[in-house]
Enzyme design. Structure first.
Site, PDB file in Angstrom:
ATOM      1  N   HIS A 191       4.391   6.613  11.068  1.00  0.00           N
ATOM      2  CA  HIS A 191       5.701   5.958  10.998  1.00  0.00           C
ATOM      3  C   HIS A 191       6.858   6.948  11.073  1.00  0.00           C
ATOM      4  O   HIS A 191       7.978   6.554  11.431  1.00  0.00           O
ATOM      5  CB  HIS A 191       5.836   5.183   9.688  1.00  0.00           C
ATOM      6  CG  HIS A 191       5.331   3.783   9.757  1.00  0.00           C
ATOM      7  ND1 HIS A 191       5.665   2.917  10.770  1.00  0.00           N
ATOM      8  CD2 HIS A 191       4.528   3.076   8.909  1.00  0.00           C
ATOM      9  CE1 HIS A 191       5.089   1.744  10.545  1.00  0.00           C
ATOM     10  NE2 HIS A 191       4.392   1.817   9.430  1.00  0.00           N
ATOM     11  N   GLY A 232       0.814  -1.212   0.000  1.00  0.00           N
ATOM     12  CA  GLY A 232       0.000   0.000   0.000  1.00  0.00           C
ATOM     13  C   GLY A 232       0.840   1.252   0.000  1.00  0.00           C
ATOM     14  O   GLY A 232       0.537   2.230  -0.689  1.00  0.00           O
ATOM     15  N   ALA A 233       1.922   1.238   0.785  1.00  0.00           N
ATOM     16  CA  ALA A 233       2.790   2.412   0.902  1.00  0.00           C
ATOM     17  C   ALA A 233       4.053   2.016   1.650  1.00  0.00           C
ATOM     18  O   ALA A 233       4.138   0.940   2.241  1.00  0.00           O
ATOM     19  CB  ALA A 233       2.074   3.545   1.622  1.00  0.00           C
ATOM     20  N   MET A 234       5.045   2.908   1.641  1.00  0.00           N
ATOM     21  CA  MET A 234       6.301   2.701   2.365  1.00  0.00           C
ATOM     22  C   MET A 234       6.745   4.016   2.972  1.00  0.00           C
ATOM     23  O   MET A 234       6.821   5.028   2.295  1.00  0.00           O
ATOM     24  CB  MET A 234       7.370   2.143   1.415  1.00  0.00           C
ATOM     25  CG  MET A 234       8.743   2.020   2.058  1.00  0.00           C
ATOM     26  SD  MET A 234       8.704   1.006   3.553  1.00  0.00           S
ATOM     27  CE  MET A 234      10.067   1.692   4.466  1.00  0.00           C
ATOM     28  N   GLU A 235       7.079   3.982   4.268  1.00  0.00           N
ATOM     29  CA  GLU A 235       7.253   5.186   5.078  1.00  0.00           C
ATOM     30  C   GLU A 235       8.633   5.823   5.003  1.00  0.00           C
ATOM     31  O   GLU A 235       9.051   6.514   5.937  1.00  0.00           O
ATOM     32  CB  GLU A 235       6.950   4.858   6.539  1.00  0.00           C
ATOM     33  CG  GLU A 235       7.909   3.874   7.202  1.00  0.00           C
ATOM     34  CD  GLU A 235       7.478   2.423   7.143  1.00  0.00           C
ATOM     35  OE1 GLU A 235       7.986   1.607   7.916  1.00  0.00           O
ATOM     36  OE2 GLU A 235       6.604   2.104   6.298  1.00  0.00           O
ATOM     37  N   ASN A 236       9.370   5.646   3.912  1.00  0.00           N
ATOM     38  CA  ASN A 236      10.698   6.256   3.794  1.00  0.00           C
ATOM     39  C   ASN A 236      10.687   7.659   4.401  1.00  0.00           C
ATOM     40  O   ASN A 236       9.815   8.468   4.106  1.00  0.00           O
ATOM     41  CB  ASN A 236      11.112   6.364   2.322  1.00  0.00           C
ATOM     42  CG  ASN A 236      10.811   5.126   1.528  1.00  0.00           C
ATOM     43  OD1 ASN A 236      11.312   4.060   1.814  1.00  0.00           O
ATOM     44  ND2 ASN A 236       9.962   5.267   0.521  1.00  0.00           N
ATOM     45  N   HIS A 295      -1.387   6.331   8.508  1.00  0.00           N
ATOM     46  CA  HIS A 295      -0.490   5.241   8.905  1.00  0.00           C
ATOM     47  C   HIS A 295       0.968   5.601   8.612  1.00  0.00           C
ATOM     48  O   HIS A 295       1.843   5.478   9.480  1.00  0.00           O
ATOM     49  CB  HIS A 295      -0.888   3.978   8.141  1.00  0.00           C
ATOM     50  CG  HIS A 295      -0.126   2.754   8.519  1.00  0.00           C
ATOM     51  ND1 HIS A 295      -0.633   1.804   9.373  1.00  0.00           N
ATOM     52  CD2 HIS A 295       1.112   2.310   8.158  1.00  0.00           C
ATOM     53  CE1 HIS A 295       0.255   0.830   9.522  1.00  0.00           C
ATOM     54  NE2 HIS A 295       1.321   1.120   8.786  1.00  0.00           N
ATOM     55  N   GLU A 296       1.221   6.060   7.389  1.00  0.00           N
ATOM     56  CA  GLU A 296       2.605   6.343   6.996  1.00  0.00           C
ATOM     57  C   GLU A 296       3.169   7.559   7.718  1.00  0.00           C
ATOM     58  O   GLU A 296       4.363   7.590   8.051  1.00  0.00           O
ATOM     59  CB  GLU A 296       2.692   6.531   5.475  1.00  0.00           C
ATOM     60  CG  GLU A 296       2.186   5.352   4.663  1.00  0.00           C
ATOM     61  CD  GLU A 296       2.783   4.021   5.082  1.00  0.00           C
ATOM     62  OE1 GLU A 296       3.985   3.986   5.411  1.00  0.00           O
ATOM     63  OE2 GLU A 296       2.054   3.015   5.093  1.00  0.00           O
TER      64      GLU A 296
END
Length: 954
Positions: free
Chosen positions: A368, A328-332, A364-365
């Site tokens: 993070h 869904g996504a990535m919190e870089n 959510h991201e």
């Protein structure tokens, strides 16, 4: 790994250095009793062989900690024509113990050369010494051998030149493509490193504990832009028309959070209250779909900075919609990447559910950026500290920033979803051992995310929101730029009392919480660490059995097991050594106040202050446990629901429906009793409870439909359309009402049309015809789009037209709806064409293949087709998705978890056994076998009851 850096035997200089320089960010303690050199010299034969035939000087999956990174200087030049990249890096390292080699992670990289400089060499500009490079691909490691032993407590600079192809999948540094409105295919390069793929982009110490600073430079053509974690400082013009972007040095962070993108995207920007620049990037033709994400991101960033009392530490925050993205996504940190459908919002084709999803993923991201980025788990066994908190913060943040989305009413489903998984014996503890890359990937599951969030929510209810918030702020501030583990969280939550607070067992309550229930808690003298160990270090979910005896409640706890009955021979063994400290809550007919008790023993008794007609445990479904009422308990509650259901809170009614049907699967409650409980639903005004009842009835319908049990299928269809006719008939085909009104509309009409309800089919057909006649320009209400498309897809002309529109659409939300509709066709040749298009990856992107196989398998005409495809193409699927990854797990579960016959179980078992190294060890396989066995037992036990109940109900 040792718990404290004080255990290290350093000289005075190193102790000072660690305390004054490194300790605020990183102080890694040795996990080995002797140095790598000592181990190697003692028994070199115990070590593996490198690709060149030499002995590789390291044999562990985890890296040694004798050398730690302090700073990376990266220069990356991707070529979007030849689809490869060349790069160089300098890593400043600190040697903590003398060694003749440095072990790094590297995967699929061609190392061109490597050299080493000491601090003195750097100071006097002496050239570096060339290093011998050994490779051990099985552990994704390289060894840099130095001519002379590196001296302890000194810094060195490691320089490496390397190159590689841009990856074909979704991990590491990979290529992604999109089509413009004019039909041109364009390529971008993007990174996705979590959990263990930074090593695919540059040699590194690719473990979360090895935090460092990163200075990144990217070379590109003028038609592209480059993005990274930090803002761009300057751009240098190079020969040949190339540009080189230099980015600010990052804060200390783990390798999996590093990110960079080369693309031609456009953006929209805003500013948070603290001055942080927030930008949303997307392909140029989708720029108009970025505005809602910008509004939500700014609002949520403001919320988190205030809630955590910690400023977001970077100058900017970019959110980028990537055309090809597996999750869904990535919190870089500072450069969050998203699947397009998780970030972009098209007012014309995005439904209420789509809006809720986008908002939830952004929340959510952004969470993070604190939980995971600022404070990171020490190792992947505690990934729940990242993911559980981020999921929990979805609830907290959206309740405040977007109350109109009514997210609080849907959080219970977050817990119900994971209970299905956690009630199987194949579940795992929240904090669970993970060593290999595949095991680490499998940790990213519902247990880490949802169960983590649910026990945090239960703990918040137990401690009070005020106390819980103080504790997590304390945790974040104490471990800023550092790593933490389970015990660090419990310690922070137990040591944040203010003057005047009541204390017990290490935790506190403010004066405002000094109710009689609170005082009862204090007398329990609960030790928080001990209590939470029962929730994080053992798997499963407890069952609380309640029996009312006069003015006393007899409580008993046991492990709740779905698909295992008390009379089964294995039941007793599976119960051994399981004990939780359960913060139970209850209300009674005599008092709507929330009563509290901590159940720490197998059996306990609670005395009531007065006589009561009924008792309801787990108030508002805030606790992570199932409740069973012995004696007349269930009958009393069913009577209450039928006579005046409003005497119970809406979430309590929701919880009763959930628990009743879960207890049926465990053989603790008869199916007819659970079905009788749902009869009150014709009077239910709480939509979540109504939808939960419908969910179970639809589940049973699909189960008997798949097995072609025609009499039960027809009777259940008749019952659903008859009993819920008032709800169906009152639905409009417009986007109107509250969030839950609109979700009810889409769910009810979707089910009605699936059951061939004539008025529903007629209306959907009418709208679809009008849409086709308008050449796709008619705006159908977004909440009913899926329904209209699904009905339209049942004709050849409609199916073909939908596929054409799928290729043309710029809305990811619409494409998802069309793809679902196409997968509902009754023609197997059309379903096969869809799957082939998904494998090809052009018309239907490979990222959507897992979802496509899942939805096709839900179609009775496609279930065997999808399963056969997986069996025949397993090797090809593993070339597209990593073993253990979410898409692979979704493909397996989506095509098999609905099976319910012994023949199907045997077929699946034989297939799994045949895979061997290609996946037979995956946890998901055991989950599936247990799920199918549970389905078989459910039908054997409950089909006669369901058949009889329906005959008396229609």
């Amino acid at each position: 790994m040792a718990n404290s850096c004080r255990k290290l035997i350093f000289n005075i200089y190193v102790v000072f250095y660690c305390s004054a320089v490194i300790m605020p960010q990183i102080c890694i303690c040795s996990q080995f009793t002797s140095s790598p050199i000592d181990q190697f010299n003692k028994d070199p034969k115990a070590f593996p062989v490198a690709t060149n035939g030499e002995i590789f000087p390291w044999h562990e999956l985890r890296l040694p900690t004798v050398v730690i990174p302090l700073h990376y200087d990266l220069l990356i030049h991707p070529n979007l024509t030849s689809l490869d990249f060349v790069a160089s890096e300098k890593i400043e390292v600190l040697v903590r113990d003398a060694t003749q080699f440095i072990i790094l992670h590297s995967k699929d990289l061609e190392i061109l050369n490597a050299s080493l400089q000491s601090e003195e060499d750097v100071r006097y500009k002496k050239p570096g010494e060339n290093l011998t490079v050994l490779s051990y691909p099985a552990h994704q490691q390289i060894a840099l051998l130095v001519p002379e032993k590196l001296r302890a407590h000194l810094r060195y600079s490691v320089a490496i030149d390397f190159q590689a192809k841009l990856a074909d999948g979704f991990e590491g540094f990979y290529k992604s493509t999109y089509r413009t409105l004019g039909g041109e295919t364009r390529t971008i390069a993007v990174t996705d490193f979590e959990p263990t793929e930074a090593r695919m982009a540059f040699p590194c110490f690719d473990e979360p504990l090895f935090k460092a600073n990163f200075s990144i430079k990217i070379r590109r053509e003028s038609r592209h832009i480059a993005l990274s974690n930090m803002p761009k400082v300057k751009t240098i013009e190079l020969e040949g028309g190339l540009l080189e972007d230099h980015f600010e040095t990052t804060v200390r962070m783990s390798t999996y959070l590093v990110a960079y993108i080369v693309c031609d995207f456009t953006s929209v920007s805003g500013t948070a209250s603290s001055g942080v620049k927030v930008s949303i990037y997307a392909s140029p033709d989708k720029w108009s779909q970025t505005h809602y994400a910008l509004e939500a991101s700014v609002k949520l960033l403001d919320f988190y900075e205030n809630y955590f009392d910690i400023h977001y530490p970077l100058p900017k925050l970019d959110l980028v919609a990537i055309p090809d993205f597996a999750s869904g996504a990535m919190e870089n940190w500072g450069l969050i990447t998203y699947r397009e459908t998780s970030l972009l919002f098209d007012p014309k084709t995005s439904s209420t559910s789509d809006k809720l999803w986008v908002t939830k993923v952004i929340a959510h991201e952004l969470a993070h950026q604190w939980f995971g980025n600022l404070v990171t788990m020490e190792w992947w066994n505690d990934i729940w500290l990242n993911e559980g908190f981020a999921r929990y913060m979805e609830l907290i943040s959206l309740n405040i920033t977007y109350p109109e989305l009514q997210f609080d009413d849907s959080f219970s489903n977050t817990c119900f979803e994971v209970i299905k998984r956690d009630s199987l014996n194949s579940s795992h503890p929240i904090s669970n051992e993970a060593k290999t890359a595949t095991q680490i990937k499998e940790m990213f599951d519902a247990v880490s995310y949802n169960k983590g969030a649910c026990i945090l929510n239960m703990l918040k209810d137990f401690l009070s929101e005020e106390t819980f918030r103080k504790g997590i702020i304390h945790y974040l501030k104490k471990f800023t730029y550092r790593n933490a583990k389970n015990d660090d969280l419990w310690h922070s939550l137990s040591n944040n009392c203010l003057e005047g607070d009541s204390t017990s067992g290490g935790f506190c309550y403010s004066d405002s919480r000094k109710t009689s229930n609170t005082l009862a808690f204090l007398r329990e003298n609960v030790e928080l660490k001990e209590m939470m160990a029962t929730w994080t270090l053992q798997k499963g979910i407890p069952l609380v059995v309640v029996k009312r005896e006069g003015r006393s409640l007899r409580l008993q706890q046991e492990r709740f097991l779905s698909g295992v009955f008390k009379e089964d021979p294995e039941w007793g063994t599976l119960q051994e050594r399981y004990l939780w400290h359960i913060p139970v809550t209850y209300s009674t007919s005599s008092s709507q106040a929330i009563h509290r008790h901590i159940l720490k023993l197998k059996t306990d008794t609670v005395d009531l202050s007065e006589k009561t007609d009924w008792v309801k445990f787990n108030v508002d479904s805030s606790g992570y446990y199932i409740v069973h009422y012995e004696g007349q308990g269930w009958d009393e509650l069913i009577t209450l629901l039928n006579q005046n259901h409003t005497l119970l809170r809406p979430k309590d009614r929701l919880g009763l429906i959930h628990d009743a049907f879960q207890l049926v699967s465990a053989g603790r409650l008869t199916l007819d009793k659970a079905l009788d409980l749902t009869r009150y639903l014709q009077h239910e005004t709480s939509i979540p409870a109504l939808l939960k009842g419908l969910e179970y009835l639809e589940l049973f319908y699909r189960m008997v439909e798949r097995r072609n049990i025609s009499d039960v299928t027809e009777n259940l269809k008749h019952y659903l359309l008859q009993y819920f006719k008032p709800v169906i008939d009152t639905q409009s085909w417009l986007d109107e009402g509250s969030v839950w009104d609109r979700m009810l509309r889409s769910t009810v009409l979707k089910l009605a049309c699936y059951l061939n309800h004539a008025p529903c089919i007629q209306k959907a057909t009418e709208l679809f015809s009008q849409w086709m006649e308008s050449s796709g320009k008619l705006n159908i209400p977004a909440d009913v789009l899926t329904i209209v498309y699904s009905v339209g897809a049942q004709t050849t002309a409609g199916w073909n037209y939908l596929l054409e529109q799928y290729e043309l659409s710029l809305s990811g939300a619409e494409k998802n709806k069309i793809l679902y509709a196409l997968s509902t066709s009754k023609h197997q040749e059309k379903l096969m064409k869809l799957i082939e298009l998904g494998m090809e990856g052009k018309v239907i992107k490979t990222q959507d293949l897992a979802t496509l196989l899942f939805t096709t398998a839900r179609n009775p005409k496609g279930q065997q087709l999808a399963w056969n495809f997986v069996k025949e193409n397993w090797t090809h699927l593993l070339k597209k998705f990593e073993l253990g990854s979410f898409p692979i797990r979704m493909i397996i579960s989506g095509t098999t978890s609905h099976f319910s016959s012994k023949d199907e179980l045997q077929e699946v078992k034989l297939f799994f056994e045949s895979l061997k190294a290609q996946g037979s060890h995956l946890d998901i396989f055991q989950i599936i076998l247990e799920t199918i066995s549970k389905n078989i037992k459910w039908l054997e036990k409950n089909l006669p009851t369901l058949r009889k109940w329906l005959l008396t109900s229609i």
